[in-house]
Design an enzyme around this catalytic site. Structure first.
Site, PDB file in Angstrom:
ATOM      1  NE  ARG A   1      44.412  45.491  27.848  1.00 46.73           N
ATOM      2  CZ  ARG A   1      43.673  46.407  28.464  1.00 46.73           C
ATOM      3  NH1 ARG A   1      42.852  46.063  29.435  1.00 46.73           N
ATOM      4  NH2 ARG A   1      43.775  47.683  28.139  1.00 46.73           N
TER       5      ARG A   1
ATOM      6  CG  HIS B   1      39.241  44.935  27.372  1.00 49.15           C
ATOM      7  ND1 HIS B   1      39.563  43.915  28.231  1.00 49.15           N
ATOM      8  CD2 HIS B   1      37.951  44.734  27.010  1.00 49.15           C
ATOM      9  CE1 HIS B   1      38.502  43.130  28.389  1.00 49.15           C
ATOM     10  NE2 HIS B   1      37.515  43.602  27.662  1.00 49.15           N
TER      11      HIS B   1
ATOM     12  CE1 TYR C   1      43.321  50.968  29.927  1.00 47.93           C
ATOM     13  CE2 TYR C   1      41.426  51.840  28.734  1.00 47.93           C
ATOM     14  CZ  TYR C   1      42.318  50.822  28.983  1.00 47.93           C
ATOM     15  OH  TYR C   1      42.219  49.653  28.286  1.00 47.93           O
TER      16      TYR C   1
HETATM   17  C1  LIG Z   1      30.633  39.252  35.152  1.00 46.10           C
HETATM   18  C2  LIG Z   1      31.210  40.183  34.148  1.00 46.10           C
HETATM   19  N1  LIG Z   1      31.250  41.499  34.406  1.00 46.10           N
HETATM   20  C3  LIG Z   1      31.750  42.368  33.519  1.00 46.10           C
HETATM   21  C4  LIG Z   1      32.245  41.935  32.321  1.00 46.10           C
HETATM   22  C5  LIG Z   1      32.778  42.920  31.286  1.00 46.10           C
HETATM   23  N2  LIG Z   1      34.219  42.704  31.108  1.00 46.10           N
HETATM   24  C6  LIG Z   1      34.689  41.927  30.114  1.00 46.10           C
HETATM   25  S1  LIG Z   1      36.335  41.713  30.236  1.00 46.10           S
HETATM   26  C7  LIG Z   1      36.432  42.681  31.604  1.00 46.10           C
HETATM   27  C8  LIG Z   1      37.758  42.914  32.256  1.00 46.10           C
HETATM   28  C9  LIG Z   1      38.390  41.629  32.647  1.00 46.10           C
HETATM   29  O1  LIG Z   1      39.644  41.862  33.181  1.00 46.10           O
HETATM   30  P1  LIG Z   1      40.605  40.676  33.587  1.00 46.10           P
HETATM   31  O2  LIG Z   1      39.827  39.668  34.342  1.00 46.10           O
HETATM   32  O3  LIG Z   1      41.765  41.278  34.283  1.00 46.10           O
HETATM   33  O4  LIG Z   1      41.039  39.996  32.229  1.00 46.10           O
HETATM   34  P2  LIG Z   1      41.848  40.644  31.015  1.00 46.10           P
HETATM   35  O5  LIG Z   1      40.869  41.308  30.104  1.00 46.10           O
HETATM   36  O6  LIG Z   1      42.830  41.599  31.589  1.00 46.10           O
HETATM   37  O7  LIG Z   1      42.519  39.512  30.328  1.00 46.10           O
HETATM   38  C10 LIG Z   1      35.190  43.165  31.955  1.00 46.10           C
HETATM   39  C11 LIG Z   1      34.930  44.068  33.091  1.00 46.10           C
HETATM   40  C12 LIG Z   1      32.178  40.551  32.078  1.00 46.10           C
HETATM   41  N3  LIG Z   1      32.617  40.030  30.942  1.00 46.10           N
HETATM   42  N4  LIG Z   1      31.674  39.707  33.005  1.00 46.10           N
END
Ligand SMILES: Cc1ncc(C[n+]2csc(CCOP(=O)(O)OP(=O)(O)O)c2C)c(N)n1
Ligand SMILES: Cc1ncc(C[n+]2csc(CCOP(=O)(O)OP(=O)(O)O)c2C)c(N)n1
Ligand SMILES: [Mg+2]
Ligand SMILES: [Mg+2]
Lengths: 327, 371, 327, 371
Positions: free
Chosen positions: B268, B272, B281
């Site tokens: 990434r 975020h 971080y």
């Molecule tokens: C069930 C749930 N918990 C927490 C979140 C908050 N949240 C949104 S994106 C994210 C991180 C997701 O990481 P990843 O699955 O690795 O996808 P990336 O953002 O790296 O593409 C979090 C914790 C959420 N959207 N859904």
């Protein structure tokens, strides 16, 4: 008198956690991104640096795992303070909360109790759409064994969180994220608690009782000012503890005013306002001068573009206050 | 494994890749993506980047509620869509606008969703990135991560039973792979012999949380065995490898050979989301290392190795992209928000009486206020 | 007139599923042990034999997977009919139900809708303790986008299930397991539906309105007989559709009687009874002659040994009816 | 793998076992369970069976609400408890009364729970089998399967942080391993380096559902790799193997070496519960095959091979067990149900005013009725 400091709600919560973590060596903080990052809303900022990564730590992305392991930690002698990143994401953990945490003490006849707090930002007003705006308090209030607490401002946040942390029961602690940074107030620097199960009489009045909690307290305050301009004298109660709640405080106010309006952002049906109306009309029936009313989120999912229409507004509250008082 | 070892992993032979560091590949593998397609993909990657840059700026100016970039991950997002049939549903996580671009979802349709205006197919109901384009076989995106995985499994079962020969592909992040839904989706897919591909974009982070905190597993692809399905771990910045892995999996699934899990290692490169600050971080250095490995750098190098791409062509492609994005922004920003009445539609197919009452009372309140 | 057959609720449900499966080639039935075994309560008995293992099948033991994959099947053109083995075990699927199924149509502006039914036995009275007795209807009623339906007997079960199956929205269909085999009634052999969103006026009366649903209808009927013995003439409404519900029917009854008592087995707070009381007191305020009342499960987890005390009994209903009418 | 191949698996070398078909074992492995302990375990198995038989009868007579046998699975349930330290918490699924018996939970305490009478430590709040014996380090059992797995993980973390050197063991069925909680528990345990053992009693069935429908995986132990934790698959009718596997895992976990997943292959010889009829879904023959492989048969053979067990001894052990069970039944059946007032206790540590009102109103109603 205790020293007062200007704090917003984030700072007040952080301060409460800090005080508690310092006092209780077995308390731990866990959740998604709560460690070095300090949480997406920064409520746990600086705490990992202070208390170490064994006591303040990031978890894998799995709410059921967070709550489920927290239950086990509580059984094992730790006191978990859990953050769910948004209340909208608590539902994967719903089984662990309603079937496990809520029933644990009861089902084993009191052999074990779960001293734990599940914190989560909730509510609308930040253009978060379906999944960053929900207000799930009624789901938890409908679940015996849980305590549900919602502060409305920094002072309430710190005092209630410290009370929740001292409470031997599992507490679902919902934080109105719209209020997180929107107000700063004077908050005592040191330890203090606001007792659970007690509502706060925020403003005395003769003509009607207005009950709200969380971010809706701001709407309530504004509406009451508008109402004052029209010559109405409205009593305002901040519910604070949603369940078990301070029925006595609500009742004695309604017995005086004969009128009640409850505001909630959650969808209307089977919400907290329904509960208050049902109970109050039963117990204060002969004192009522007008139908008890509620203003709530509509029975639709929380929208994105039109959230200002969805959320109870001071104008709607005023409108209903007027109708109630002039009934 | 943390990000350091993730980098290492990209170098190890266990990880499957096709493109070499110098942009070359085995001659017989060129056909995986013919020249004309490679150029189209490259242009889409550029467009993706221009959107990311311009819309992030728009967000900072307060003209867009929220934004998330996918810069760096386009080899996976575009490549996967490219490797599928046009009517194969793609269940997006949220960071895969590249798939939409390959599917030729109109730019304005995308932008209307991001804004949530009156022309948004979702009727302004959801935050930016929660796309749904039924015509393009893109079901509805939802925030709770991982929830789309069982949907893709179920769709893949329906495809088998209804003999549509569709294959459902679901994206998720490596963070989402920690959710219970990941487990049930993959396990069900094996048992149901669903025509489904699960594609993990392992970009090293879930917001601030590095993969080392997400799991102690050395690879997420290794989870496939525990569900009795195929599993493979690939270099997710290697477009040809992505195309091959997804195509192989799709062919197998279409032929009744069962589901697959693909773990694509990528990075990434941006924050975020517009609400995030990654310098809090992760080390700058780590980000810089990835610049050499990112999707654009590698696809460009490969196109140059093929001799089909020059700096001039790239310049004009950037310019085209800028123009398209400018036009999209100006056309979509003008549109009004959805009408208030629409708030009450689509909760049910037909509006129930109790909800109609809420609507009428509210609209009356609005009318009375105006007077 | 249609042929009538004696059926208990299990048979009526099985018959409805059979009729529907025969008619709709895309309908499929899935859940734990619903295949060859026919479900732990035998509601799906014989259907796998009839419609094959691709259309009627056992799933792995994971409710989130059941509902989650069912959503995908619906998107892919099948019509899933899902069984959750006990309503108490629906909570692992809660996120898929409230965040996904409930919001799907709304969130995509109607591009997709989910035609699916989630069946589950619910309620107490079979000595099932905490985890084989819960009544979760209020959780679902509080969730816009879901329909919640609860039949009270075999006739209602068949007609409502067929209506739910024809409905383009996701329906949570709760079956009172205490009633599963406890009564047999005459049920039309052929296809018929009982419309959703309509309550049934089961008995006319002047003195008070008694609303119940599911297994509580039996308690209501018995209590009303007792009340009749004391000279009270009570109107009885079977709610049938819990959400969206037939407010009009309830209102017009209360406008006549001036009195309302609602019975539910679920814990009292924020339950369906609270909703009815809140709405009715608002809309029929001037007609009310006594406080609106409810009898509900206590706000404790569902117990094992003392369940007869927990569940609303005809004696308690009679007691409150008396107090309401003599108010 | 279905039940047929499960049987095969018991024969394959991949599956770890210690006892040979003739009851013998390598001389140096005898010490895993010294003679006196082996005799104690054997007696507990007999007691377990007598309870199963007698209480099932009681249930049929309507004197017990519900019953579940664990016949056939005692090598796992007793063996695991035996291999642990006395203060290691055991998170039961529900079919593990053998663990309680090894922990010397008084028979009457067990029976009081099954009845839910006034002496039940759970105060009659739960169905039979939902034990909780805090003094014996048995946390509370719950019906929703798999929910105990994250609890055990969390406890195992607490043990590490509080340096109690306890190891938490959680049982679950192979059916429960399909739940999301299995996934999150195992993944968290790796990341948290929890002092936790997950023990799957793979008895081939989840009610009527055979393992082949539960998962397409060839082994559940193979899931360990996807979480970066230790995994082993053992013959769950082989007491010595169970003891060794659990002891190894416990030692490693106690020493900070991390959690483990143990899959123990066994067989549910009886019905799922008193509400079930297994002849509806599995062949008699299959059941008969397992009789030779069941825990009692194999432990008995081994004890005989050691020369420490005769038919006479067995007869008197059966008689002792019968007597103990009879006494337990007659003593516990006499006890009254819990008092009505207790219904409102323990929802919270202190009863809130709103609940006190409900209690008072209900007790008043009861008093008024009596008059
Ligand atoms: C069930 C749930 N918990 C927490 C979140 C908050 N949240 C949104 S994106 C994210 C991180 C997701 O990481 P990843 O699955 O690795 O996808 P990336 O953002 O790296 O593409 C979090 C914790 C959420 N959207 N859904
Ligand atoms: C969450 C949940 N869903 C469904 C059930 C109903 N149920 C009780 S036991 C059982 C089968 C469990 O099988 P397994 O885990 O293999 O354990 P075993 O009974 O074989 O010991 C089911 C489906 C339940 N208790 N919990
Ligand atoms: Mg990621
Ligand atoms: Mg089993």
């Amino acid at each position: 008198m205790a020293d007062l400091v200007q704090m917003n709600m984030i700072q007040a919560l952080n301060n409460a956690l800090d005080i508690y973590m310092r006092r209780e060596a077995t308390a731990i903080i866990m959740g998604e991104d709560v460690g070095g990052f300090g949480g997406v809303f920064r409520v746990t900022e600086g705490l990992q640096q202070k208390y170490g990564a064994e006591r303040v730590f990031d978890t894998p992305l799995a709410e059921a795992g967070i709550v489920g392991t927290a239950i086990g930690m509580a059984l094992g002698g730790l006191q978990p303070i859990v953050e769910i990143q948004f209340a909208d994401f608590v539902f994967p953990a719903f089984d662990q909360i309603v079937n496990e945490a809520a029933k644990y003490r009861y089902r084993c006849g009191g052999q074990y109790g779960l001293k734990m707090v599940i914190r989560m930002p909730y509510g609308g007003g930040i253009r978060g759409g379906h999944y960053h705006s929900q207000s799930p308090e009624a789901y938890f209030a409908h679940t015996p064994g849980l305590r549900v607490v919602i502060p409305s401002g920094p002072y309430e946040a710190k005092g209630l969180l410290l009370a929740a942390l001292d409470c031997p029961d599992p507490v679902v602690f919902l934080e109105p994220k719209k209020v997180y940074r929107s107000v700063k107030t004077h908050v005592p620097k040191d330890y203090y608690t606001i007792p659970l199960e007690k509502a706060a009489l925020v403003r005395e009045g003769r003509d009607a009782t207005l009950v709200a909690y969380g971010a809706m307290m701001e709407v309530a305050r504004e509406a009451v000012l508008l109402a004052e301009g029209e010559g109405y004298d409205v009593e305002v109660i901040d519910l604070l503890s949603i369940w078990p709640y301070d029925l006595k405080a609500v009742l004695s106010s309604v017995e005086k005013t004969g009128r009640l309006l409850v505001i909630q952002e959650a969808p209307q049906t089977c919400g907290v306002a329904a509960e208050l109306l049902a109970e109050v009309q039963r117990r204060a029936f002969t004192r009522l001068r007008a139908p008890l009313r509620r203003i709530a989120g509509f029975d639709t999912p929380f929208p994105y573009a039109l959230e200002d229409h969805y959320l109870p507004s001071k104008e709607r509250v005023l409108d209903v206050l007027r109708k109630t008082i002039e009934f | 494994m943390g990000q350091a070892s993730c980098l290492e992993a990209l170098m190890t032979p266990k990880l499957r890749s096709i493109l070499n560091a110098d942009g070359s590949c085995a001659e017989e593998l060129r056909d995986l993506v013919p020249d004309s397609d490679l150029l189209a993909i490259l242009r889409i990657i550029l467009l993706n980047r221009v959107m990311d840059r311009r819309l992030m700026t728009l967000q900072r100016q307060g003209r867009l509620g929220f934004y998330m970039t996918s810069t760096g991950e386009e080899a996976v997002t575009v490549g996967a869509a490219y490797a599928l049939r046009e009517d194969d549903p793609i269940f997006l996580s949220y960071r895969e606008v590249g798939s939409l671009l390959w599917r030729k979802v109109p730019l304005n349709a995308i932008m209307n969703q991001l804004i949530g205006n009156a022309q948004d197919l979702n009727k302004g109901r959801q935050m930016p990135f929660h796309y749904c384009f039924r015509e393009h076989h893109i079901p509805s995106v939802s925030s709770p991560v991982g929830t789309q995985l069982p949907h893709a499994c179920g769709f893949g079962y329906a495809a088998r039973i209804l003999k549509t020969s569709q294959v459902a592909l679901a994206f998720c992040g490596e963070g989402a792979a920690s959710e219970g839904d990941f487990h049930t989706a993959l396990n069900f897919s094996g048992v149901l012999n669903a025509q489904t591909i699960f594609l993990i974009r392992n970009n090293g982070y879930a917001i601030s949380t590095p993969e080392s905190v997400q799991t102690k597993a050395c690879s997420l692809a290794s989870r496939a065995e525990g569900y009795g399905i195929a599993g493979v771990r690939i270099d997710g910045t290697d477009l040809l490898m992505v195309v091959r892995a997804v195509r192989d999996a799709a062919e197998r699934a279409r032929g009744g050979g069962g589901p697959a899990l693909i773990e694509a290692l990528t990075y990434r490169m941006g924050a975020h989301s517009s609400a995030d600050d990654p310098t809090r971080y992760r080390p700058e250095e780590e980000m810089r290392q990835w610049e050499k490995l990112d999707a654009l750098a590698r696809v460009r190098l490969h196109a140059k190795w093929r001799g089909i791409w020059t700096d001039t062509e790239e310049e004009s492609a950037w310019a085209d992209a800028e123009k398209a994005v400018s036009q999209m922004i100006s056309e979509c920003e003008r549109l009004p928000p959805p009408p208030v009445e629409s708030l009450f539609d689509d909760v049910y197919e037909r509006m129930p009486a109790v909800l109609r009452t809420q609507k009428e009372e509210y609209l009356r309140f609005l009318r009375d206020r105006k007077r």
